[in-house]
Motif scaffolding. Structure first.
Motif, PDB file in Angstrom:
ATOM      1  N   ARG A 361       0.997  -1.155   0.003  1.00  0.00           N
ATOM      2  CA  ARG A 361      -0.034   0.015  -0.114  1.00  0.00           C
ATOM      3  C   ARG A 361       0.839   1.213   0.026  1.00  0.00           C
ATOM      4  O   ARG A 361       0.433   2.259  -0.747  1.00  0.00           O
ATOM      5  CB  ARG A 361      -0.994   0.071   1.358  1.00  0.00           C
ATOM      6  N   CYS A 362       1.835   1.212   0.857  1.00  0.00           N
ATOM      7  CA  CYS A 362       2.821   2.340   0.971  1.00  0.00           C
ATOM      8  C   CYS A 362       3.477   2.652  -0.398  1.00  0.00           C
ATOM      9  O   CYS A 362       3.856   3.765  -0.634  1.00  0.00           O
ATOM     10  CB  CYS A 362       3.756   2.252   2.150  1.00  0.00           C
ATOM     11  N   MET A 363       4.033   1.565  -1.044  1.00  0.00           N
ATOM     12  CA  MET A 363       4.639   1.884  -2.305  1.00  0.00           C
ATOM     13  C   MET A 363       3.894   2.314  -3.557  1.00  0.00           C
ATOM     14  O   MET A 363       4.064   3.122  -4.163  1.00  0.00           O
ATOM     15  CB  MET A 363       5.260   0.317  -2.784  1.00  0.00           C
ATOM     16  N   ILE A 364       2.457   1.783  -3.305  1.00  0.00           N
ATOM     17  CA  ILE A 364       1.575   2.487  -4.283  1.00  0.00           C
ATOM     18  C   ILE A 364       1.319   3.836  -3.952  1.00  0.00           C
ATOM     19  O   ILE A 364       1.274   4.830  -5.139  1.00  0.00           O
ATOM     20  CB  ILE A 364       0.151   1.727  -4.269  1.00  0.00           C
ATOM     21  N   ALA A 365       1.053   4.302  -2.848  1.00  0.00           N
ATOM     22  CA  ALA A 365       0.698   5.376  -2.511  1.00  0.00           C
ATOM     23  C   ALA A 365       1.867   6.501  -2.633  1.00  0.00           C
ATOM     24  O   ALA A 365       1.434   7.606  -2.983  1.00  0.00           O
ATOM     25  CB  ALA A 365       0.373   5.554  -1.058  1.00  0.00           C
ATOM     26  N   THR A 366       2.853   6.079  -2.503  1.00  0.00           N
ATOM     27  CA  THR A 366       4.046   6.777  -2.763  1.00  0.00           C
ATOM     28  C   THR A 366       4.774   6.775  -3.941  1.00  0.00           C
ATOM     29  O   THR A 366       5.829   7.659  -4.203  1.00  0.00           O
ATOM     30  CB  THR A 366       5.131   6.957  -1.451  1.00  0.00           C
ATOM     31  N   ALA A 367       4.470   5.792  -4.905  1.00  0.00           N
ATOM     32  CA  ALA A 367       5.021   5.877  -6.167  1.00  0.00           C
ATOM     33  C   ALA A 367       6.384   5.436  -5.912  1.00  0.00           C
ATOM     34  O   ALA A 367       7.310   5.900  -6.811  1.00  0.00           O
ATOM     35  CB  ALA A 367       4.937   7.090  -7.112  1.00  0.00           C
TER      36      ALA A 367
END
Length: 464
Positions: A361-367
């Motif tokens: 989720r964090c990788m996706i949210a922060t690109a």
């Protein structure tokens, strides 16, 4: 990734004979104008006792296809069918490759040397049976990167330029030709079983099942060999699907004729590594519906394995096959935890699921690029806290607490590098341009060396 290959004595085999003549037809290799050795994988060669070949001997065997002593006397083009983008096609088979030889490694595994670009066969249809040099270079890069990231993959064994000028619709032409040899744990595909079922050839289905169990898995057939085999394929392919995700890899063409019954990844065409954890990222320009997109690869592979189950219904009841198929989601989830923690360099503990979900989720949210994340958080602690201090990373920072680093997680000097070793399309194209425009192979060899260094830093992970 299995343990590093051990040196072995040359031990030829001809186990495919037990499936002949139903599985393949003898063919001859093309007579190429030139044979210029561009790549030889001496590590893979050592694992099967062929590292002592001189360059001239290497070219004779893998460019001119002089038979290896004691192995197959003539190349064999394998017969198979398959679902291609979910459409059944009975008119396929080895159209630009063949099985050249079989041999054993130091662990007694039966291995194949198969080709790509070695000339036309009865299954070439309208193709010229050739491989572009660019396609061969791309396969080197794919297999080296995947092996370094723990994927159970075929190995690019040899690449020889052929001196031919090829015409292609999807790249500037004329373009240089090549012939590639891969070392693989079999070339028996789900499509091999589909063909036997299509022909209503239960005897061939039984022989294929026995060959896969006894020759490829090294098992004794039990009370229900078809269900036993399907169970092994489910286990291996669930792990394969997970390994693609952890590597950030998109195969591009996960048709049933491209799924090996050993669960080993092979046959690389329009592959890509996605920079970001992007479920919709596709590799093939012709995959308009995103059938084989990054986030759909597990679904695609599970669907293909279901076609194996359909083929095996001629040999057993449906219920035990369904029981094996239904294991796939749980096996995939378990492999995701095991492989994610392996690349992250932390001890998996009792339940890493929430930590992994938070990371994604964090990788996706922060690109945040996939490779960057694993590089920065190797061992469970960020190398630069400032880059991950914001609110977007709060859930992961909390979730990673308590996950201990594996022994020596960051001991290799690779982990001190400013940036991770990646393999994105811009670099692939730059490596090819150097070859195409200046015949400069230095960037390719430098990249292979860098990839192998990264692989040593990660260490090994056992194949499921």
């Amino acid at each position: 990734m299995s343990q590093p290959p051990q040196a072995a004595n040359y031990r030829p085999a001809t186990e495919i004979d037990m499936l002949m003549p139903d599985i393949a037809v003898p063919v001859a290799a093309a007579d190429f104008p030139q044979t210029i050795l561009r790549f030889r994988n001496d590590g893979a060669a050592a694992s099967v006792g062929l590292d002592g070949l001189s360059d001239d001997e290497w070219i004779a065997h893998f460019g001119r296809f002089v038979p290896l002593e004691g192995s197959l006397p003539q190349p064999l083009a394998l017969r198979y069918h398959g679902h291609q983008f979910r459409h059944y096609n009975p008119d396929i088979g080895d159209g630009r490759g063949f099985l050249f030889a079989q041999l054993r490694d130091a662990d007694e595994r039966l291995l194949d040397l198969g080709t790509k670009g070695s000339g036309q066969t009865p299954y070439s249809r309208f193709g010229d049976g050739r491989l572009t040099l660019k396609g061969g270079v791309r396969e080197i890069l794919a297999t080296e990167m995947l092996e370094a990231l723990g994927v159970n993959t075929s190995k690019t064994f040899s690449l020889i330029e052929t001196g031919e000028a090829l015409e292609r619709n999807d790249e500037p032409s004329p373009t240089r030709g090549a012939v590639l040899v891969r070392l693989s744990h079999s070339h028996i595909r789900i499509g091999s079983f589909q063909r036997a079922a299509f022909l209503d050839d239960t005897a061939l289905l039984e022989r294929l099942t026995d060959y896969a169990l006894t020759r490829l898995y090294g098992e004794t057939a039990g009370d229900n060999p078809p269900a036993q085999l399907l169970g092994r394929v489910v286990e291996r392919t669930a792990d394969l699907a997970t390994s693609y995700m952890i590597a950030g890899f998109v195969h591009g063409v996960l048709n049933s004729d491209n799924i090996n019954v050993t669960g080993e990844s092979f046959d690389y065409g329009p592959w890509r590594f996605t920079p970001l954890w992007d479920a919709g990222f596709t590799a093939a320009y012709f995959d308009h519906a995103g059938l084989y997109a990054f986030g759909r690869q597990a679904e695609a592979i599970h669907w293909d394995v279901a076609q194996l189950a359909v083929s095996l219904r001629a040999l057993t009841d449906t219920a035990p096959l369904v029981e094996q198929l239904e294991r796939f989601p749980a096996l995939y989830a378990a492999a995701m935890q095991r492989r994610f923690c392996w690349r992250l360099g932390v001890v998996a503990g009792t339940d890493p699921g929430p930590m992994i979900e938070a990371a994604v989720r964090c990788m996706i949210a922060t690109a945040t690029p996939i490779d960057r994340f694993f590089h920065d958080w190797r061992g469970g602690k960020a190398r630069d806290e400032s880059g991950y201090a914001g609110a977007d990373w709060a859930t992961f920072r909390e979730a990673i607490i308590g996950f201990a680093a594996v022994a020596g997680a960051r001991d290799h000097d690779y982990w001190a590098d400013d940036a991770p070793c990646s393999m994105h399309i811009e670099e692939v194209e730059a490596i090819w341009r150097a070859i195409d425009q200046a015949d400069d192979w230095t960037p390719l060899h430098a990249k292979v060396a860098a990839i192998r260094r990264m692989g040593r830093a990660h260490g090994t992970i056992a194949v499921a």
